[in-house]
Design a protein around this motif. Structure first.
Motif, PDB file in Angstrom:
ATOM      1  N   SER A  98      31.067  -6.714  68.976  1.00  0.00           N
ATOM      2  CA  SER A  98      29.877  -5.950  68.854  1.00  0.00           C
ATOM      3  C   SER A  98      30.024  -4.452  69.013  1.00  0.00           C
ATOM      4  N   ARG A  99      30.925  -4.074  69.869  1.00  0.00           N
ATOM      5  CA  ARG A  99      31.241  -2.763  70.595  1.00  0.00           C
ATOM      6  C   ARG A  99      32.618  -1.996  69.861  1.00  0.00           C
ATOM      7  N   GLY A 100      33.245  -2.747  69.352  1.00  0.00           N
ATOM      8  CA  GLY A 100      34.485  -2.205  68.781  1.00  0.00           C
ATOM      9  C   GLY A 100      35.794  -2.184  69.790  1.00  0.00           C
ATOM     10  N   LEU A 101      36.135  -0.897  69.734  1.00  0.00           N
ATOM     11  CA  LEU A 101      37.465  -0.834  70.732  1.00  0.00           C
ATOM     12  C   LEU A 101      37.010  -0.434  72.141  1.00  0.00           C
ATOM     13  N   VAL A 102      37.710  -0.976  73.304  1.00  0.00           N
ATOM     14  CA  VAL A 102      37.310  -0.812  74.692  1.00  0.00           C
ATOM     15  C   VAL A 102      38.424  -0.354  75.232  1.00  0.00           C
ATOM     16  N   PHE A 103      38.560   0.807  75.961  1.00  0.00           N
ATOM     17  CA  PHE A 103      39.940   1.167  76.675  1.00  0.00           C
ATOM     18  C   PHE A 103      39.722   0.786  78.284  1.00  0.00           C
ATOM     19  N   GLU A 116      43.981   1.285  60.684  1.00  0.00           N
ATOM     20  CA  GLU A 116      43.614   0.924  61.872  1.00  0.00           C
ATOM     21  C   GLU A 116      44.669   1.515  63.123  1.00  0.00           C
ATOM     22  N   SER A 117      46.018   1.361  62.722  1.00  0.00           N
ATOM     23  CA  SER A 117      47.008   2.211  63.447  1.00  0.00           C
ATOM     24  C   SER A 117      46.570   3.744  64.018  1.00  0.00           C
ATOM     25  N   GLN A 118      46.038   4.334  63.116  1.00  0.00           N
ATOM     26  CA  GLN A 118      45.855   5.679  63.265  1.00  0.00           C
ATOM     27  C   GLN A 118      44.655   5.848  64.119  1.00  0.00           C
ATOM     28  N   GLN A 119      43.545   4.999  63.584  1.00  0.00           N
ATOM     29  CA  GLN A 119      42.185   5.177  64.454  1.00  0.00           C
ATOM     30  C   GLN A 119      42.596   4.431  65.714  1.00  0.00           C
ATOM     31  N   LEU A 120      43.229   3.560  65.978  1.00  0.00           N
ATOM     32  CA  LEU A 120      43.803   3.208  67.558  1.00  0.00           C
ATOM     33  C   LEU A 120      44.390   4.517  68.380  1.00  0.00           C
ATOM     34  N   GLU A 121      45.432   5.141  67.596  1.00  0.00           N
ATOM     35  CA  GLU A 121      46.147   6.302  68.207  1.00  0.00           C
ATOM     36  C   GLU A 121      45.377   7.394  68.683  1.00  0.00           C
ATOM     37  N   ASN A 134      52.090   7.584  71.625  1.00  0.00           N
ATOM     38  CA  ASN A 134      51.971   8.151  70.634  1.00  0.00           C
ATOM     39  C   ASN A 134      52.195   7.787  69.490  1.00  0.00           C
ATOM     40  N   GLY A 135      51.303   6.582  69.353  1.00  0.00           N
ATOM     41  CA  GLY A 135      51.055   6.239  67.963  1.00  0.00           C
ATOM     42  C   GLY A 135      52.215   5.046  67.430  1.00  0.00           C
ATOM     43  N   LYS A 136      53.185   4.925  68.291  1.00  0.00           N
ATOM     44  CA  LYS A 136      54.340   3.977  67.906  1.00  0.00           C
ATOM     45  C   LYS A 136      54.420   2.839  68.826  1.00  0.00           C
TER      46      LYS A 136
END
Length: 366
Positions: free
Chosen positions: A131-136, A165-170, A111-113
């Motif tokens: 090259s692709r950024g974030l990968v889940f 970046e934290s908000q983007q990741l959340e 939850n963002g924390k």
């Protein structure tokens, strides 16, 4: 097979990949205790080898021509610190209330924390790919296995450098992690420190290592397992060959004008440093803490005739890290030309200064 989902990000262009290499490694095929190897390296070069990332590790391995254990500069201490798996400095923390509350050493995001967790627990995780950024990765692994997976298939476990970046990741996690369960990020802590006091958080332990990460143990790379690391007693029990490093960057603690600093670097080293990537900026941040002035000259110069900033190495200013209000094309050229410096404190951003100011400076050796 792990299920992966990609999220493209705008990536910072790397103007010159050679600028990412901070050190030259020197393999010494003499068997010594760790402390004696440290003394040798400090006398002949800069220090026992520090490793910032996999590129450094590859370069170090190229220098080694034995299959035995080989000392590097990492040694155990009695104090644990938080690091990013990628080797980036810890500039931002987003702990939940009352965290971290335990002696566990790896971090998850919920939850963002951020929450501290046992590194042996299994969670899904987020990698970063250049090259692709974030990968889940929708597969549960321990933190160490997740780190290995990210390094083998992408770049590393995700790093979070600021609130944006934290908000983007959340948002990225919430869009893909329907269960709402915890997700590994690249934050961890350990009691290991580099001989040269570098802040590098890069670790390349083989499975089950380190076994006893305390002040009596030192790290060695083992070529027969692709250069992964093991811990050995630093004392007389083990004598190993070793790798020294010679810094690419060096802070000169003399107060000179920009032109005098340029002349000094070209006569005694190679040139004033150019900073052409975020990776090189991290190298500068790592050495600028040794300066005795509030700002330190870079090889950055303003052309009054053209109204542009340029590097004295002849390269254009691709990557930029200016402090607010600095680095504009409309510099006041009276009564003197402006040159670029990096702040030695705070966020180590760049500032515009009259070239007649007398500051420490950074030279490059290669």
């Amino acid at each position: 097979m792990a299920q992966t989902l990609y999220f493209p990000l705008l990536l910072i262009a790397l103007c010159s990949i050679s600028e990412c290499v901070q050190r030259q490694y020197h393999f010494i095929n003499m068997k010594k205790e760790w402390a004696d190897a440290q003394s040798y390296c400090r006398e002949k070069y800069t220090d026992l080898a520090t490793v910032d990332n996999m590129n450094d590790m590859i370069e170090l391995n190229k220098s080694v021509n034995v299959n035995d254990g080989v000392w590097i500069g990492l040694h155990g201490t009695n104090v644990s610190k938080w690091h990013w798996s990628s080797g980036d400095p810890v500039l931002f923390l987003n702990w939940a209330s009352e965290q971290p509350y335990s002696d566990d050493n790896c971090a998850v995001m919920t939850n963002g924390k951020w929450f501290v967790g046992a590194c042996t627990a299994t969670w899904t995780f987020v990698c970063y790919n250049m090259s692709r950024g974030l990968v889940f990765v929708n597969q549960r692994m321990t933190w160490r296995d997740a780190q290995s997976y990210c390094r083998q298939n992408h770049t590393d476990l995700v790093t979070v450098r600021n609130q944006n970046e934290s908000q983007q990741l959340e948002k990225f996690i919430n869009d893909r992690n329907s269960s709402g369960s915890a997700v590994w990020i690249g934050l961890f802590r350990d009691p290991w420190q580099w001989s040269d006091q570098s802040n590098s958080s890069f670790r390349y332990w083989k499975p089950s290592k380190p076994s006893l990460p305390d002040h009596e143990h030192c790290a060695a790379t083992e070529q027969f397992i692709l250069g992964q690391w093991s811990d050995y007693l630093c004392s007389v029990t083990w004598k190993l060959p070793f790798v020294c490093h010679e810094d690419k960057l060096i802070v000169i603690q003399q107060n000179l004008s920009w032109s005098e600093a340029l002349r000094y670097c070209r006569q005694n080293h190679v040139d004033l440093v150019s900073v052409q990537s975020v990776e090189m900026q991290y190298k500068v941040m790592n050495v600028v803490k040794l300066a005795s002035t509030e700002a330190v000259w870079l090889g950055l110069r303003h052309s009054c005739a053209l109204g542009i900033w340029f590097w004295v190495s002849g390269q254009t200013v691709c990557y930029q890290n200016w402090a607010p209000g600095n680095g504009t094309s409309e510099e006041d050229c009276e009564p003197t030309v402006r040159s670029g410096a990096v702040q030695s404190g705070g966020n180590q951003t760049w500032i515009s200064r009259p070239e007649t100011d007398r500051l420490n400076f950074i030279c490059r050796n290669y």
